[in-house]
Design a protein around this motif. Structure first.
Motif, PDB file in Angstrom:
ATOM      1  N   ILE A   1      -2.707   1.214   3.952  1.00 12.92           N
ATOM      2  CA  ILE A   1      -2.815   0.453   2.709  1.00 12.92           C
ATOM      3  C   ILE A   1      -3.914  -0.602   2.862  1.00 12.92           C
ATOM      4  CG2 ILE A   1      -1.617  -1.151   1.145  1.00 12.92           C
ATOM      5  CD1 ILE A   1       1.034   0.220   2.161  1.00 12.92           C
ATOM      6  N   LYS A   2      -4.799  -0.657   1.870  1.00 14.29           N
ATOM      7  CA  LYS A   2      -5.828  -1.713   1.849  1.00 14.29           C
ATOM      8  C   LYS A   2      -5.593  -2.620   0.651  1.00 14.29           C
ATOM      9  CE  LYS A   2     -10.024  -0.072   4.157  1.00 14.29           C
ATOM     10  NZ  LYS A   2     -11.382   0.459   3.898  1.00 14.29           N
ATOM     11  N   PRO A   3      -5.160  -3.870   0.907  1.00 16.26           N
ATOM     12  CA  PRO A   3      -5.067  -4.834  -0.182  1.00 16.26           C
ATOM     13  C   PRO A   3      -6.466  -5.132  -0.735  1.00 16.26           C
ATOM     14  CG  PRO A   3      -3.827  -5.582   1.745  1.00 16.26           C
ATOM     15  CD  PRO A   3      -4.676  -4.423   2.180  1.00 16.26           C
ATOM     16  N   GLU A   4      -6.559  -5.355  -2.037  1.00 14.14           N
ATOM     17  CA  GLU A   4      -7.831  -5.768  -2.627  1.00 14.14           C
ATOM     18  C   GLU A   4      -7.962  -7.278  -2.428  1.00 14.14           C
ATOM     19  OE1 GLU A   4      -7.787  -4.244  -6.630  1.00 14.14           O
ATOM     20  OE2 GLU A   4      -7.617  -2.169  -5.917  1.00 14.14           O
ATOM     21  N   GLY A   5      -9.183  -7.751  -2.215  1.00 12.61           N
ATOM     22  CA  GLY A   5      -9.375  -9.173  -1.925  1.00 12.61           C
ATOM     23  C   GLY A   5      -9.239  -9.445  -0.432  1.00 12.61           C
ATOM     24  N   ARG A   6      -8.916 -10.672  -0.065  1.00  7.03           N
ATOM     25  CA  ARG A   6      -8.924 -11.101   1.342  1.00  7.03           C
ATOM     26  C   ARG A   6      -7.541 -11.431   1.876  1.00  7.03           C
ATOM     27  NH1 ARG A   6     -13.327 -10.051   4.015  1.00  7.03           N
ATOM     28  NH2 ARG A   6     -13.320 -11.971   5.231  1.00  7.03           N
ATOM     29  N   GLN A   7      -6.521 -11.479   1.007  1.00 10.71           N
ATOM     30  CA  GLN A   7      -5.204 -11.927   1.460  1.00 10.71           C
ATOM     31  C   GLN A   7      -4.430 -10.787   2.117  1.00 10.71           C
ATOM     32  OE1 GLN A   7      -2.743 -13.632  -1.605  1.00 10.71           O
ATOM     33  NE2 GLN A   7      -1.085 -14.130  -0.200  1.00 10.71           N
ATOM     34  N   PRO A   8      -3.967 -10.982   3.372  1.00 15.29           N
ATOM     35  CA  PRO A   8      -3.177  -9.937   4.014  1.00 15.29           C
ATOM     36  C   PRO A   8      -1.729  -9.937   3.508  1.00 15.29           C
ATOM     37  CG  PRO A   8      -3.918 -11.590   5.631  1.00 15.29           C
ATOM     38  CD  PRO A   8      -4.202 -12.122   4.264  1.00 15.29           C
ATOM     39  N   ALA A   9      -1.090  -8.803   3.621  1.00 12.38           N
ATOM     40  CA  ALA A   9       0.343  -8.678   3.335  1.00 12.38           C
ATOM     41  C   ALA A   9       1.032  -8.284   4.636  1.00 12.38           C
ATOM     42  CB  ALA A   9       0.576  -7.622   2.269  1.00 12.38           C
ATOM     43  N   ARG A  10       2.053  -9.019   5.035  1.00 10.13           N
ATOM     44  CA  ARG A  10       2.700  -8.821   6.332  1.00 10.13           C
ATOM     45  C   ARG A  10       3.859  -7.825   6.245  1.00 10.13           C
ATOM     46  NH1 ARG A  10      -1.079 -11.156   9.675  1.00 10.13           N
ATOM     47  NH2 ARG A  10      -1.869 -13.031   8.683  1.00 10.13           N
ATOM     48  N   GLY A  11       4.448  -7.548   7.411  1.00 11.53           N
ATOM     49  CA  GLY A  11       5.601  -6.661   7.478  1.00 11.53           C
ATOM     50  C   GLY A  11       6.726  -7.120   6.563  1.00 11.53           C
ATOM     51  N   HIS A  12       7.470  -6.173   6.015  1.00 10.60           N
ATOM     52  CA  HIS A  12       8.618  -6.388   5.105  1.00 10.60           C
ATOM     53  C   HIS A  12       8.200  -6.791   3.690  1.00 10.60           C
ATOM     54  CE1 HIS A  12      11.229  -5.765   8.491  1.00 10.60           C
ATOM     55  NE2 HIS A  12      10.715  -6.797   9.128  1.00 10.60           N
ATOM     56  N   THR A  13       6.889  -6.799   3.409  1.00 13.19           N
ATOM     57  CA  THR A  13       6.441  -7.046   2.032  1.00 13.19           C
ATOM     58  C   THR A  13       6.841  -5.857   1.161  1.00 13.19           C
ATOM     59  OG1 THR A  13       4.542  -8.374   2.759  1.00 13.19           O
ATOM     60  CG2 THR A  13       4.410  -7.398   0.566  1.00 13.19           C
ATOM     61  N   PRO A  14       7.541  -6.090   0.036  1.00 11.87           N
ATOM     62  CA  PRO A  14       7.903  -4.978  -0.840  1.00 11.87           C
ATOM     63  C   PRO A  14       6.665  -4.355  -1.493  1.00 11.87           C
ATOM     64  CG  PRO A  14       9.247  -6.931  -1.305  1.00 11.87           C
ATOM     65  CD  PRO A  14       8.121  -7.371  -0.428  1.00 11.87           C
ATOM     66  N   ILE A  15       6.686  -3.018  -1.618  1.00 10.76           N
ATOM     67  CA  ILE A  15       5.615  -2.284  -2.296  1.00 10.76           C
ATOM     68  C   ILE A  15       6.174  -1.766  -3.621  1.00 10.76           C
ATOM     69  CG2 ILE A  15       3.997  -0.343  -2.167  1.00 10.76           C
ATOM     70  CD1 ILE A  15       4.378  -0.406   0.909  1.00 10.76           C
ATOM     71  N   HIS A  16       5.457  -2.051  -4.715  1.00  7.03           N
ATOM     72  CA  HIS A  16       5.872  -1.593  -6.043  1.00  7.03           C
ATOM     73  C   HIS A  16       4.812  -0.675  -6.640  1.00  7.03           C
ATOM     74  CE1 HIS A  16       9.252  -4.551  -7.139  1.00  7.03           C
ATOM     75  NE2 HIS A  16       8.976  -4.754  -5.851  1.00  7.03           N
ATOM     76  N   ALA A  17       5.220   0.190  -7.536  1.00  7.21           N
ATOM     77  CA  ALA A  17       4.248   0.875  -8.386  1.00  7.21           C
ATOM     78  C   ALA A  17       3.630  -0.195  -9.282  1.00  7.21           C
ATOM     79  CB  ALA A  17       4.944   1.940  -9.221  1.00  7.21           C
ATOM     80  N   PRO A  18       2.350  -0.034  -9.675  1.00  8.40           N
ATOM     81  CA  PRO A  18       1.703  -1.083 -10.475  1.00  8.40           C
ATOM     82  C   PRO A  18       2.540  -1.462 -11.702  1.00  8.40           C
ATOM     83  CG  PRO A  18       0.079   0.520  -9.766  1.00  8.40           C
ATOM     84  CD  PRO A  18       1.416   1.076  -9.367  1.00  8.40           C
ATOM     85  N   GLY A  19       2.963  -2.732 -11.742  1.00  6.81           N
ATOM     86  CA  GLY A  19       3.752  -3.234 -12.845  1.00  6.81           C
ATOM     87  C   GLY A  19       5.149  -2.654 -12.945  1.00  6.81           C
ATOM     88  N   GLY A  20       5.586  -1.969 -11.865  1.00  2.00           N
ATOM     89  CA  GLY A  20       6.853  -1.248 -11.963  1.00  2.00           C
ATOM     90  C   GLY A  20       7.820  -1.473 -10.824  1.00  2.00           C
ATOM     91  N   ALA A  21       8.580  -0.433 -10.537  1.00  2.00           N
ATOM     92  CA  ALA A  21       9.696  -0.522  -9.600  1.00  2.00           C
ATOM     93  C   ALA A  21       9.252  -0.488  -8.146  1.00  2.00           C
ATOM     94  CB  ALA A  21      10.669   0.624  -9.869  1.00  2.00           C
ATOM     95  N   ALA A  22      10.163  -0.915  -7.260  1.00  2.00           N
ATOM     96  CA  ALA A  22       9.911  -0.869  -5.809  1.00  2.00           C
ATOM     97  C   ALA A  22       9.842   0.582  -5.345  1.00  2.00           C
ATOM     98  CB  ALA A  22      11.015  -1.608  -5.067  1.00  2.00           C
ATOM     99  N   ILE A  23       8.846   0.888  -4.527  1.00  2.00           N
ATOM    100  CA  ILE A  23       8.683   2.260  -4.017  1.00  2.00           C
ATOM    101  C   ILE A  23       8.579   2.303  -2.499  1.00  2.00           C
ATOM    102  CG2 ILE A  23       7.640   3.230  -6.114  1.00  2.00           C
ATOM    103  CD1 ILE A  23       4.874   2.751  -4.708  1.00  2.00           C
ATOM    104  N   GLY A  24       8.700   1.129  -1.846  1.00  2.00           N
ATOM    105  CA  GLY A  24       8.600   1.133  -0.392  1.00  2.00           C
ATOM    106  C   GLY A  24       8.413  -0.248   0.185  1.00  2.00           C
ATOM    107  N   GLU A  25       7.983  -0.288   1.447  1.00  2.00           N
ATOM    108  CA  GLU A  25       7.852  -1.561   2.162  1.00  2.00           C
ATOM    109  C   GLU A  25       6.759  -1.466   3.219  1.00  2.00           C
ATOM    110  OE1 GLU A  25      11.363  -4.251   3.533  1.00  2.00           O
ATOM    111  OE2 GLU A  25      10.822  -3.068   5.286  1.00  2.00           O
TER     112      GLU A  25
END
Length: 369
Positions: free
Chosen positions: A290-314
């Protein structure tokens, strides 16, 4: 509860870390250097440019000895151990009966025995598990009196070959015995940084003298756990306890390449039923880059959602890639969101951070194939 310093074990290089200004942190029950004075960013970039020395003595080392040792080890792993030729090493998974990953490990054929390296946090689980599966005549010998050091980077092999020229003849995943600076070392051309390099097992009482000889080589600097983690994440490599564990299957983790072809016809390893079912019908989730857009990192256990939608992973591992010069992560998503380029929202402190599924490795591997 935080571990108290009294309970932490030390590696044979503890006093050297102190002398080198290592900042010590608890890791897998050990006091380990997370970084030295240069800092994680510089240590990371130095490894990509030259050669870095890592202490990985906290890892578990063992030998498997006896007639039929390779077949015996196959009772707990789907790796094809019997096809491993002398002088060669292989990555494998220890599996649970439920189809989860007990640990990932390295196995080498030394001719008269097998040499195993398992994770520090799992050695107290792995070794009894392997022991319990062994038939009469095959013996597991833990090697607690040995240290393990890794010299990684594009200049690593050229540097150490000045002390033992034969090391330059090893190819990726080759292994052999060499005398280096008066110390008998078992050397494999492998590592967990995505770079060319070697891992070396030496007697614990000679480890400090050995490490000092390596640090005296041109271009070699010490590096800690911080750089080791950012290097392995750029290389798209799994960390046990983060990206894989007993709930994860090899299919979900995208590690089915470690299952031998013959083993896929026999299906006689622990958890084979789940692996076979997921290979046929698909897994419920898949590990992706996964590549976040911009410069801010996302760490372990960050929830992953579909754009504007429900949780789909972590997210399971995430941080900033000094070589990539941007944030990167790995995590699990539902299969319909796993294709490269798929848009994702990473929920960082309640705010959606735009990201996309990206191929791994984030930085190309440079192994000596």
């Amino acid at each position: 509860m935080a571990e108290s310093s009294e309970t932490l074990l030390e590696t044979p290089l503890a006093s050297l870390h102190s002398e080198l200004g290592g900042r010590m942190v608890p890791f897998a029950g050990y006091s380990m250097p997370v970084q030295y004075a240069a800092g994680i960013m510089q240590e990371h970039l130095h490894c990509r440019a030259a050669a870095s020395l890592f202490d990985v003595s906290h890892m578990g080392q063992a030998e498997l000895v006896g007639e039929g040792a390779a077949a015996a080890l196959e009772r707990v792993t789907p790796a094809d151990v019997q096809a491993l030729k002398p002088g060669r090493q292989r990555y494998g998974l220890l599996m649970t009966e439920a189809g989860g990953i007990l640990d990932d490990f390295m196995v080498a054929n030394l001719g008269d025995r097998l040499f195993l390296v398992v994770n520090a946090s799992r050695k107290h689980v792995d070794l009894p598990y392997i022991q319990a599966a062994l038939p009469a005549g095959v013996t597991l010998k833990p090697l607690p009196d040995r240290a393990l050091v890794a010299l990684q980077g594009p200049q690593a092999v050229a540097a150490i070959a000045t002390l033992a020229p034969g090391i330059a003849d090893l190819t990726f995943m080759g292994i052999g015995s060499f005398e280096i600076a008066g110390v008998k070392a078992l050397v494999s051309r492998s590592g967990y940084t995505g770079e060319d390099g070697v891992e070396m097992s030496v007697p614990a009482e000679q480890a400090e003298r050995f490490a000092r000889a390596l640090l005296a080589l041109p271009g070699v600097q010490p590096a800690g756990l911080g750089a080791r983690d950012s290097l392995r994440l750029e290389a798209g490599l799994c960390l046990y306890g983060n990206d894989i564990d007993e709930t994860t299957s090899p299919v979900e983790a995208a590690l089915t390449w470690s299952i031998g072809k013959r083993r896929r016809t026999e299906w006689n390893f622990p958890g084979a039923g789940r692996v076979r079912e997921e290979l046929a019908n698909g897994a419920k989730r898949l590990r992706v880059g996964i590549k976040p857009e911009g410069r801010q990192p996302a760490r372990g256990h960050t929830p992953i959602h579909a754009p504007g939608g429900a949780a789909i992973g972590e997210i399971t591992s995430g941080g900033f890639g000094p070589t990539l010069n941007g944030p990167m992560a790995m995590g699990y998503v539902a299969p319909e969101h796993a294709a490269d380029g798929t848009a994702l929202d990473l929920m960082v402190r309640g705010k959606a951070l735009a990201a996309r599924v990206a191929p791994t490795p984030f930085v190309p591997h440079r192994y000596a194939r």
